[in-house]
Scaffold this motif. Sequence first.
Motif, PDB file in Angstrom:
ATOM      1  N   PHE A   3       2.434  71.545-120.708  1.00 18.13           N
ATOM      2  CA  PHE A   3       0.946  71.462-120.751  1.00 18.13           C
ATOM      3  C   PHE A   3       0.420  70.318-121.340  1.00 18.13           C
ATOM      4  O   PHE A   3       0.853  69.854-122.662  1.00 18.13           O
ATOM      5  N   MET A   4      -0.656  69.877-120.737  1.00 15.89           N
ATOM      6  CA  MET A   4      -1.208  68.505-121.210  1.00 15.89           C
ATOM      7  C   MET A   4      -2.853  68.929-121.096  1.00 15.89           C
ATOM      8  O   MET A   4      -3.343  68.860-122.216  1.00 15.89           O
ATOM      9  N   TYR A   5      -3.237  69.655-120.152  1.00 21.37           N
ATOM     10  CA  TYR A   5      -4.838  70.099-120.133  1.00 21.37           C
ATOM     11  C   TYR A   5      -4.850  71.536-120.073  1.00 21.37           C
ATOM     12  O   TYR A   5      -5.972  71.893-120.423  1.00 21.37           O
ATOM     13  N   ASP A   6      -3.912  72.213-119.417  1.00 24.67           N
ATOM     14  CA  ASP A   6      -4.046  73.674-119.218  1.00 24.67           C
ATOM     15  C   ASP A   6      -3.501  74.540-120.367  1.00 24.67           C
ATOM     16  O   ASP A   6      -3.561  75.665-120.108  1.00 24.67           O
ATOM     17  N   GLY A   7      -3.158  74.036-121.600  1.00 28.00           N
ATOM     18  CA  GLY A   7      -2.822  74.751-122.795  1.00 28.00           C
ATOM     19  C   GLY A   7      -3.648  75.842-122.981  1.00 28.00           C
ATOM     20  O   GLY A   7      -3.350  77.082-123.338  1.00 28.00           O
ATOM     21  N   ALA A   8      -4.911  75.438-123.268  1.00 31.17           N
ATOM     22  CA  ALA A   8      -5.893  76.393-123.745  1.00 31.17           C
ATOM     23  C   ALA A   8      -6.200  77.374-122.550  1.00 31.17           C
ATOM     24  O   ALA A   8      -6.225  78.860-123.111  1.00 31.17           O
ATOM     25  N   ILE A   9      -6.307  77.102-121.390  1.00 27.97           N
ATOM     26  CA  ILE A   9      -6.537  77.820-120.097  1.00 27.97           C
ATOM     27  C   ILE A   9      -5.387  78.945-120.102  1.00 27.97           C
ATOM     28  O   ILE A   9      -5.631  80.108-119.760  1.00 27.97           O
ATOM     29  N   ALA A  10      -4.147  78.414-120.519  1.00 28.24           N
ATOM     30  CA  ALA A  10      -2.914  79.371-120.257  1.00 28.24           C
ATOM     31  C   ALA A  10      -2.951  80.435-121.316  1.00 28.24           C
ATOM     32  O   ALA A  10      -2.583  81.497-121.071  1.00 28.24           O
ATOM     33  N   GLN A  11      -3.713  80.227-122.556  1.00 28.56           N
ATOM     34  CA  GLN A  11      -3.847  81.352-123.354  1.00 28.56           C
ATOM     35  C   GLN A  11      -5.010  82.493-123.184  1.00 28.56           C
ATOM     36  O   GLN A  11      -4.924  83.305-123.860  1.00 28.56           O
TER      37      GLN A  11
END
Length: 469
Positions: free
Chosen positions: A90-98
């Motif tokens: 994850f570079m940009y989608d880390g928060a979205i993944a959670q």
Amino acid sequence: MELNAFVDAIKEYAQSVGFVPEKNGIWRKDINRPSNEFENVAYCGFIREGQEPSGPYSDFSLCFMPEKTNDDTNSISACAIVLVVGTQQFMYDGAIAQSPFTRRRFLRLNSNSRVYYKSDFSNITDRLPELTTKLKEEHPRIRQFDERFGPLVVAFEVVDIKNDFTVEDIPYEFKKWICAYAEFRGWPTNDTQRKEVVDVLDKLESINSKKSLTEDEIYKILLRDKYIILQGAPGTGKTYTALNIAEKFKNVKFTQFHAETSYSDFVYGIKPDTASNTLIYKDNPGVLYEAIKEANTGKDVLLIIDEINRANLSNVLGPVFYLFEKNTGNNRKYKIKIGDLEIDKLPETLYVIGTMNTADKSLAVVDFALRRRFTWITLRPQVIDHKDFRKEEFLEFENMFMRHATDEELNLQPGQSYFIAADDEAMKQRLKYELMPLIKEYINEGFLPSAKDEFVNYFYNKIGELMYE
């Protein structure tokens, strides 16, 4: 189907719902491989914009892993559709993944086929067990990507390809994945693209609007299991359903629990005789005693306990708790005394329906021992066929809950009865005096914190009222 025709159809359909290569995403394909390498690396798909056209990448991608019919042909017979994180993680989608909403976007794809998915989309260390077993047993020719990318896969489906197709008649199984990813990445930019995405995804059930059991189905479960609990958010029709089922019985008893309900109220006790000139006590049979007494005559009796978790159940049930046991046969050694009755089990003709509001977090927690003794049926908020049902407002609320609610907070979504209104003015009154106070109470209790601003704007736009002054 010929491999290149398949790849072209996938890309062209994605473009029809807003995908623009090199602008809002990157199109990759690697299908021209020797037979001995094809199943290891061949794929096509879409990755997040701003990444290189080849080599390692990060964040969520939607990939299609084709399976060749055999080694000597360019025809394919199946395809694994995979939502997978790049090897750079994850570079940009880390928060979205959670976010639970990210998982729900793709979880709804499971409504008309078998999609396998992780419960946590930010988990890229564990494999989906079904990924290995299903591919190994049913599609060994595309199992190799599990060995290379298994922990990075968060959702997948394997689709058999039986007929040729073009972008004009691409199967729905592929459409739904592409449209879900298009919505996730915000590809659609015009009405035609948005309409296609909406039309495709509207055929899927919402996660929280899965159809509840019908009254007839619940009635059959009641006859089989004898003791059931109808649980759900406010407005989902728990008491309404229980009372409708009661019409199938000639002998019905109703009680509603509250914080002060006691064993003496519900089962059996004594109370002062106010008609006497001296202080004397008389028997006070509770509704359960009366129901048992009547059922002992061979009559079918239904006892409805509304808001069953509003009382301290251990105090209210006392030793009677022992009697609420299914399939005991004649193996009971001990009898319970209730007034003039001594019984070791409840009558076979006694049926019990309890209702429980899952949104009221101040109430008593139902312990596991009671859960084991009842069959639990969840009534969900859902679109209903009613001339005064306000579907637009219902779906607006549902979408806000889908975006912001945790799995536990989905139990708070107001049910369909809140959205029955004869006209616009009546709906405004319900929004102002019922729904806005309910949502405000949720937020003040610490629920749905990320939804606060969206709800504030929603109520202001709908009724011109501020939720917070």
